[in-house]
Each structure stands twice: as structure tokens, then as C-alpha cells.
Design an enzyme around this catalytic site. Structure first.
Site, short mmCIF file in Angstrom:
data_model
loop_
_atom_site.label_atom_id
_atom_site.label_comp_id
_atom_site.label_asym_id
_atom_site.label_seq_id
_atom_site.Cartn_x
_atom_site.Cartn_y
_atom_site.Cartn_z
CE1 TYR A 48 -3.26 2.79 0.08
CE2 TYR A 48 -3.69 2.32 2.38
CZ TYR A 48 -3.95 3.05 1.24
OH TYR A 48 -4.90 4.04 1.27
CD GLU A 75 -1.74 4.82 -6.58
OE1 GLU A 75 -2.31 5.64 -5.83
OE2 GLU A 75 -2.03 3.61 -6.62
#
Length: 288
Positions: free
Chosen positions: A210, A217
Site C-alpha cells: 500500500y 502514484e
């Protein structure tokens, strides 16, 4: 972004929906929508694996419900097997490319068709919620899925100069491992035969994946900012006949800022789910 909220152990009566948790209420960029940040989590606790049939009150309804339950389970099993296979193909292609080329440059271009197909195919998860075979919020799932699609189509696909950034490899690797784990978890849960390793992987891999995915991103969006500002892509300037303006550059800045409040909330939610599922802890959440 990896579209989040995505979110607990396979159930009994709801075999068709058997899974250990629904995706975190994601909101991104799924790692994103109001953020991509939720997309990764995204991936994580969403009930897009299956749906449980409900008992009807009249005599004909139960039979129809059972039939729907069987068809829904069959379709969802096929869907999750297909998605697991698709992301496995993507993983193999990535490993093969790096072994042959020895560099990440050109990696995205070589696997983009497969990535776009299977990530876009995930739009069916919204349909699953709409028709009721998966008991998850349409809004939540829509945000989760759309955040990933945003990252694929409106960032990486549309801004070619950033496709060779190392950050792209970060979120691609995180997404791929996450999705293989998630869809295989759903598949085995629907088949009522969940290996402990798959369950363990689903509730442990995210601890590293995660943060890595979110970092990838954010760094990718950051790398896109100069190009977006220079070209004015996707922006609407005044004056125009609609008297409306939109600046994609500032939209991306707001998207990045949304990770700040969302990431900790989603990450700690997932940690609580992990303790609950793997260690049997009873989590009592306080009302705000």
C-alpha cells in the site's frame, strides 16, 4: 490511484460473498479519486468478490433467489479467475521484460495493452453492485474503480513523457501483486476452499504494498505536473461559450493533497481488519 475503499473472513450463509472484508472505503487513486490513495487500499477491502442470495418471503421467490445465487456465484467465480489470470499474465510480462532488457525503460509501453484491458474490465465491479450480486456500495466501488482508471488513462496513458519514470514501476508492481492476491482470495473464498497462505498474504502484503503503491502514484502525478502545466492539457480556459473554466494542473495538485488525510485513515483501518481476521481480535470502533 490506486479506486479503495476499497472491505472479513469468508462467511457461511453468504458463501457467494464469502470473503474477509470489503475494500476500504476508498476513495483512490484505489489507489485515488479524491484520490488515488484509496485505490490501493483499493483494492483491498472491497466486496467485489461475490454476492449472497437473499431469502424471499413468498414461495416462488426463494427458488428464484437460489437460482440467482448460483448464477451469480458462477459468474463471480469466473470473473475472479479471469482477473487473477490477467494480472498473472501482466506480472510474467513485467518479469520477462526486465530479464531481457535489464531496464525499466520501455516496460510500460510493452505491457500497457494488458494493463488497460484488465483495469478497464474492472468496471464490471460497478455493474455487480448495481444489479445486487455484490453487497457493496455502488458509490464506493465506483470511486475505487474510477480512481484506478484515472491513473491508467488520464495520467500514464495520456502523458507519455512520464511512462519511463521509476515511479510508474513502483505502482505497477504494487498493483499487480495486490490484485493477484485479492482476486485469488475472492476466487478461493467463492469456492469455499481458502488456503491459509492466500488469506495470510491478503492481510499482510498490503503493509508494504500500500505505501509503495501510493508513493508510486504520487511521484508519477508529480512528474506529470510540468508537462500538464506547459501544455494545458485537459484544461478549459475562459472565455468560452459555456463560461466555465477548469485547470487540470490544479486538479492534480488537489488530488495529491487528498492523500494526506486519506492514506493514514485507510491504512490504519486495514491494520485493524488484519488484527480482526488473523488474530481474532474484537475491534470496537468509537462513534465520532
Amino acid at each position: 490511484m490506486g479506486r479503495l475503499t476499497e472491505a472479513a473472513a469468508a462467511g457461511s450463509g453468504a458463501r457467494a460473498a464469502g470473503w474477509a472484508g470489503s475494500r476500504p472505503t476508498l476513495l483512490p487513486l484505489s489507489p485515488t479519486s479524491a484520490g488515488c490513495a484509496a485505490t490501493m487500499a483499493s483494492s483491498d477491502e472491497n466486496g467485489t468478490n461475490g454476492g449472497a442470495s437473499e431469502a424471499g418471503e413468498d414461495r416462488e421467490a426463494p427458488g428464484k433467489r437460489r437460482r440467482l445465487g448460483f448464477l451469480a456465484t458462477a459468474w463471480l467465480t469466473f470473473y475472479n479467475i479471469a482477473m487473477t489470470a490477467g494480472w498473472l499474465v501482466l506480472a510474467i510480462a513485467m518479469v520477462r521484460f526486465y530479464m531481457e532488457k535489464g531496464t525499466h525503460r520501455g516496460l510500460y509501453k510493452s505491457i500497457q495493452k494488458t494493463l488497460k484491458f484488465f483495469q478497464t474490465f474492472a468496471l464490471l465491479e460497478i455493474v455487480h453492485c448495481l444489479i445486487g450480486i455484490v453487497p457493496t456500495s455502488v458509490l464506493v466501488t465506483g470511486v475505487q474503480v474510477s480512481s484506478r482508471i484515472f491513473m491508467v488513462w488520464l495520467i500514464t496513458h495520456s502523458i507519455k513523457p512520464i511512462q519511463n519514470e521509476e515511479s510508474v514501476v513502483l505502482f505497477l508492481v504494487a498493483w499487480t501483486v495486490t490484485e493477484i492476491t485479492r482476486y485469488s482470495f475472492y476466487t478461493f473464498s467463492l469456492l469455499d476452499h481458502l488456503p491459509y497462505f492466500i488469506k495470510w498474504a491478503r492481510y499482510n502484503f498490503f503493509i508494504i504494498l500500500y505505501p509503495v503503491g501510493v508513493a508510486g502514484e504520487l511521484l508519477t502525478i508529480y512528474a506529470a505536473l510540468p508537462y500538464v502545466k506547459k501544455t494545458g492539457m485537459f484544461s478549459i480556459r475562459l472565455p468560452n461559450k459555456y463560461n466555465v473554466s477548469f485547470d487540470y494542473y490544479y486538479f492534480l495538485l488537489i488530488t495529491m493533497a487528498s492523500y494526506i488525510p486519506l492514506f493514514p485513515q485507510l491504512y490504519f483501518h486495514m491494520l485493524r481488519q488484519r488484527r480482526k481476521v488473523l488474530h481474532g481480535e474484537v475491534i470496537v470502533e468509537k462513534d465520532d
